[in-house]
Write a protein that holds these residues in place. Structure first.
Motif, mmCIF file in Angstrom:
data_model
loop_
_atom_site.group_PDB
_atom_site.id
_atom_site.type_symbol
_atom_site.label_atom_id
_atom_site.label_comp_id
_atom_site.label_asym_id
_atom_site.label_seq_id
_atom_site.Cartn_x
_atom_site.Cartn_y
_atom_site.Cartn_z
ATOM 1 N N GLU A 107 0.833 -1.204 0.000
ATOM 2 C CA GLU A 107 0.000 0.000 0.000
ATOM 3 C C GLU A 107 0.869 1.256 0.000
ATOM 4 O O GLU A 107 0.570 2.232 -0.687
ATOM 5 C CB GLU A 107 -0.929 -0.008 1.220
ATOM 6 N N ARG A 108 1.957 1.209 0.768
ATOM 7 C CA ARG A 108 2.854 2.370 0.813
ATOM 8 C C ARG A 108 3.513 2.585 -0.556
ATOM 9 O O ARG A 108 3.675 3.723 -1.014
ATOM 10 C CB ARG A 108 3.915 2.177 1.893
ATOM 11 N N ILE A 109 3.906 1.466 -1.228
ATOM 12 C CA ILE A 109 4.502 1.585 -2.556
ATOM 13 C C ILE A 109 3.506 2.177 -3.542
ATOM 14 O O ILE A 109 3.845 3.040 -4.363
ATOM 15 C CB ILE A 109 4.988 0.203 -3.040
ATOM 16 N N LYS A 110 2.257 1.682 -3.485
ATOM 17 C CA LYS A 110 1.227 2.228 -4.376
ATOM 18 C C LYS A 110 1.018 3.720 -4.127
ATOM 19 O O LYS A 110 0.854 4.504 -5.080
ATOM 20 C CB LYS A 110 -0.082 1.462 -4.159
ATOM 21 N N GLN A 111 1.041 4.129 -2.870
ATOM 22 C CA GLN A 111 0.867 5.543 -2.551
ATOM 23 C C GLN A 111 2.021 6.377 -3.097
ATOM 24 O O GLN A 111 1.811 7.481 -3.615
ATOM 25 C CB GLN A 111 0.755 5.715 -1.031
ATOM 26 N N ARG A 112 3.257 5.809 -3.006
ATOM 27 C CA ARG A 112 4.405 6.537 -3.555
ATOM 28 C C ARG A 112 4.290 6.667 -5.070
ATOM 29 O O ARG A 112 4.599 7.719 -5.639
ATOM 30 C CB ARG A 112 5.706 5.828 -3.173
ATOM 31 N N HIS A 113 3.847 5.585 -5.734
ATOM 32 C CA HIS A 113 3.674 5.637 -7.188
ATOM 33 C C HIS A 113 2.609 6.659 -7.584
ATOM 34 O O HIS A 113 2.788 7.414 -8.551
ATOM 35 C CB HIS A 113 3.292 4.265 -7.717
ATOM 36 N N GLU A 114 1.509 6.677 -6.844
ATOM 37 C CA GLU A 114 0.445 7.647 -7.134
ATOM 38 C C GLU A 114 0.947 9.072 -6.920
ATOM 39 O O GLU A 114 0.650 9.991 -7.708
ATOM 40 C CB GLU A 114 -0.764 7.357 -6.246
ATOM 41 N N HIS A 115 1.730 9.264 -5.854
ATOM 42 C CA HIS A 115 2.263 10.600 -5.572
ATOM 43 C C HIS A 115 3.219 11.035 -6.675
ATOM 44 O O HIS A 115 3.195 12.195 -7.131
ATOM 45 C CB HIS A 115 2.982 10.578 -4.214
ATOM 46 N N LEU A 116 4.060 10.093 -7.149
ATOM 47 C CA LEU A 116 4.999 10.415 -8.224
ATOM 48 C C LEU A 116 4.254 10.766 -9.510
ATOM 49 O O LEU A 116 4.615 11.719 -10.214
ATOM 50 C CB LEU A 116 5.933 9.223 -8.455
ATOM 51 N N ALA A 117 3.202 9.972 -9.823
ATOM 52 C CA ALA A 117 2.411 10.268 -11.017
ATOM 53 C C ALA A 117 1.745 11.639 -10.909
ATOM 54 O O ALA A 117 1.693 12.408 -11.885
ATOM 55 C CB ALA A 117 1.355 9.177 -11.218
ATOM 56 N N ASP A 118 1.243 11.965 -9.718
ATOM 57 C CA ASP A 118 0.616 13.278 -9.512
ATOM 58 C C ASP A 118 1.639 14.397 -9.684
ATOM 59 O O ASP A 118 1.338 15.457 -10.275
ATOM 60 C CB ASP A 118 -0.004 13.337 -8.118
ATOM 61 N N ARG A 119 2.839 14.183 -9.180
ATOM 62 C CA ARG A 119 3.889 15.201 -9.318
ATOM 63 C C ARG A 119 4.243 15.417 -10.791
ATOM 64 O O ARG A 119 4.431 16.551 -11.238
ATOM 65 C CB ARG A 119 5.137 14.780 -8.536
ATOM 66 N N MET A 120 4.351 14.310 -11.544
ATOM 67 C CA MET A 120 4.675 14.437 -12.961
ATOM 68 C C MET A 120 3.568 15.182 -13.719
ATOM 69 O O MET A 120 3.834 16.022 -14.585
ATOM 70 C CB MET A 120 4.894 13.046 -13.564
ATOM 71 N N GLN A 121 2.299 14.842 -13.387
ATOM 72 C CA GLN A 121 1.175 15.517 -14.027
ATOM 73 C C GLN A 121 1.143 17.003 -13.668
ATOM 74 O O GLN A 121 0.901 17.864 -14.529
ATOM 75 C CB GLN A 121 -0.133 14.838 -13.610
ATOM 76 N N ALA A 122 1.429 17.275 -12.398
ATOM 77 C CA ALA A 122 1.437 18.676 -11.956
ATOM 78 C C ALA A 122 2.563 19.450 -12.636
ATOM 79 O O ALA A 122 2.400 20.611 -13.050
ATOM 80 C CB ALA A 122 1.600 18.740 -10.436
ATOM 81 N N ALA A 123 3.761 18.797 -12.772
ATOM 82 C CA ALA A 123 4.888 19.480 -13.419
ATOM 83 C C ALA A 123 4.563 19.775 -14.877
ATOM 84 O O ALA A 123 4.901 20.853 -15.401
ATOM 85 C CB ALA A 123 6.127 18.596 -13.313
ATOM 86 N N ASP A 124 3.918 18.833 -15.567
ATOM 87 C CA ASP A 124 3.548 19.051 -16.962
ATOM 88 C C ASP A 124 2.536 20.179 -17.088
ATOM 89 O O ASP A 124 2.606 21.012 -18.008
ATOM 90 C CB ASP A 124 2.992 17.748 -17.530
ATOM 91 N N GLN A 125 1.581 20.216 -16.139
ATOM 92 C CA GLN A 125 0.581 21.286 -16.155
ATOM 93 C C GLN A 125 1.224 22.648 -15.911
ATOM 94 O O GLN A 125 0.902 23.633 -16.590
ATOM 95 C CB GLN A 125 -0.483 21.005 -15.100
ATOM 96 N N LEU A 126 2.182 22.708 -14.965
ATOM 97 C CA LEU A 126 2.881 23.961 -14.688
ATOM 98 C C LEU A 126 3.698 24.403 -15.890
ATOM 99 O O LEU A 126 3.783 25.602 -16.210
ATOM 100 C CB LEU A 126 3.787 23.798 -13.471
ATOM 101 N N ASP A 127 4.310 23.425 -16.574
ATOM 102 C CA ASP A 127 5.108 23.767 -17.755
ATOM 103 C C ASP A 127 4.231 24.350 -18.848
ATOM 104 O O ASP A 127 4.640 25.268 -19.553
ATOM 105 C CB ASP A 127 5.837 22.515 -18.243
ATOM 106 N N ARG A 128 3.013 23.764 -18.970
ATOM 107 C CA ARG A 128 2.092 24.303 -19.978
ATOM 108 C C ARG A 128 1.602 25.682 -19.607
ATOM 109 O O ARG A 128 1.347 26.512 -20.487
ATOM 110 C CB ARG A 128 0.895 23.361 -20.154
ATOM 111 N N GLU A 129 1.451 25.947 -18.324
ATOM 112 C CA GLU A 129 0.901 27.229 -17.880
ATOM 113 C C GLU A 129 1.970 28.303 -17.700
ATOM 114 O O GLU A 129 1.733 29.486 -17.979
ATOM 115 C CB GLU A 129 0.149 27.039 -16.562
ATOM 116 N N LEU A 130 3.167 27.888 -17.241
ATOM 117 C CA LEU A 130 4.169 28.881 -16.875
ATOM 118 C C LEU A 130 5.488 28.747 -17.635
ATOM 119 O O LEU A 130 6.253 29.696 -17.716
ATOM 120 C CB LEU A 130 4.463 28.788 -15.366
ATOM 121 N N GLY A 131 5.788 27.584 -18.186
ATOM 122 C CA GLY A 131 7.088 27.356 -18.811
ATOM 123 C C GLY A 131 7.123 27.766 -20.268
ATOM 124 O O GLY A 131 6.274 28.509 -20.770
ATOM 125 N N GLU A 132 8.165 27.275 -20.993
ATOM 126 C CA GLU A 132 8.347 27.601 -22.403
ATOM 127 C C GLU A 132 7.183 27.115 -23.247
ATOM 128 O O GLU A 132 6.799 27.750 -24.231
ATOM 129 C CB GLU A 132 9.655 26.983 -22.908
#
Length: 235
Positions: A173-198
């Motif tokens: 369960e802890r591993i699944k939570q880490r994977h979900e958190h990592l996926a959320d971070r990647m999605q958030a980074a992509d969204q920030l790049d689209r909104e604020l980056g190049e």
């Protein structure tokens, strides 16, 4: 004095309890050994039965032989009487009497051996049936014990919050939570790049019709049309 008696009684009770616990803990093993011992006893009984049967057969042969001898000597005695050999007939009659006595003893022995054979056969059959019953019981007991152990193992490994399986599941369960958190971070980074980056700036310029890529499709179409309108000889 009474205190010593009580201590001795306590020690005897502890020893008895300890012995009972040892017996209970090894009940299946003890039961199996008793069955093995019983089978060995049956093998010995079969050997004894074979010996008694051999003696019965020997007595039967002796009875047959003595009956033949008695018949033969009775015929000889009769023949002596027919020849007026009274004394010889008496002597032969004595021989017949001795054979008859031995024949009676052999018949008694044969009857006794036959009775022993019959009794031993019944005892062996009953004992073998009883052993088969005990073997079925021990098989059921061992199977039941295995089921109880498996059930206990499942209960210990799954039911307990501190069990190995429970701990493994918590780790998963802890591993699944880490994977979900990592996926959320990647999605958030992509969204920030689209909104604020190049990517965001390039998107805004393209939407405003500014930059080298803004009118690329129109220029490509003009170039294709120009090639289409050019005369074939000018190639």
């Amino acid at each position: 004095m009474s205190v010593i008696k009580k201590v001795v009684t306590l020690l005897r009770g502890s020893a008895r309890e300890l012995a009972e616990n040892v017996v209970d803990a090894n009940a299946t093993r003890i039961y199996e050994q008793e069955i093995i011992d019983a089978k060995q006893s049956i093998l010995e009984a079969r050997s004894s039965l074979a010996d008694v049967m051999a003696r019965e057969m020997q007595s039967a042969r002796a009875v047959t032989r003595l009956e033949g001898e008695m018949a033969r000597y009775e015929g000889l005695a009769l023949e002596a009487l027919e020849k007026s050999q009274e004394a010889l007939a008496e002597e032969v009659a004595g021989k017949v009497a001795a054979i008859e006595l031995e024949l009676e003893e052999q018949r008694k022995a044969q009857t006794s051996f036959a009775a022993q054979v019959s009794k031993l056969k019944e005892l062996i059959k009953a004992s073998e049936a009883k052993i088969r019953e005990h073997e079925r019981e021990i098989a059921i007991a061992k199977t039941t014990e295995s089921v109880y152990k498996a059930t206990q193992s499942i209960s210990d490994n799954i039911g307990s919050s501190g069990s190995r399986l429970a701990s493994a599941r918590e780790s998963l369960e802890r591993i699944k939570q880490r994977h979900e958190h990592l996926a959320d971070r990647m999605q958030a980074a992509d969204q920030l790049d689209r909104e604020l980056g190049e990517k965001a700036l390039a998107t805004k310029l393209a939407e405003a019709g500014i930059g080298q890529d803004a009118d690329r499709q129109r220029k490509v179409m003009e170039r294709i049309r120009a090639r289409q309108a050019k005369p074939t000889g000018d190639a």
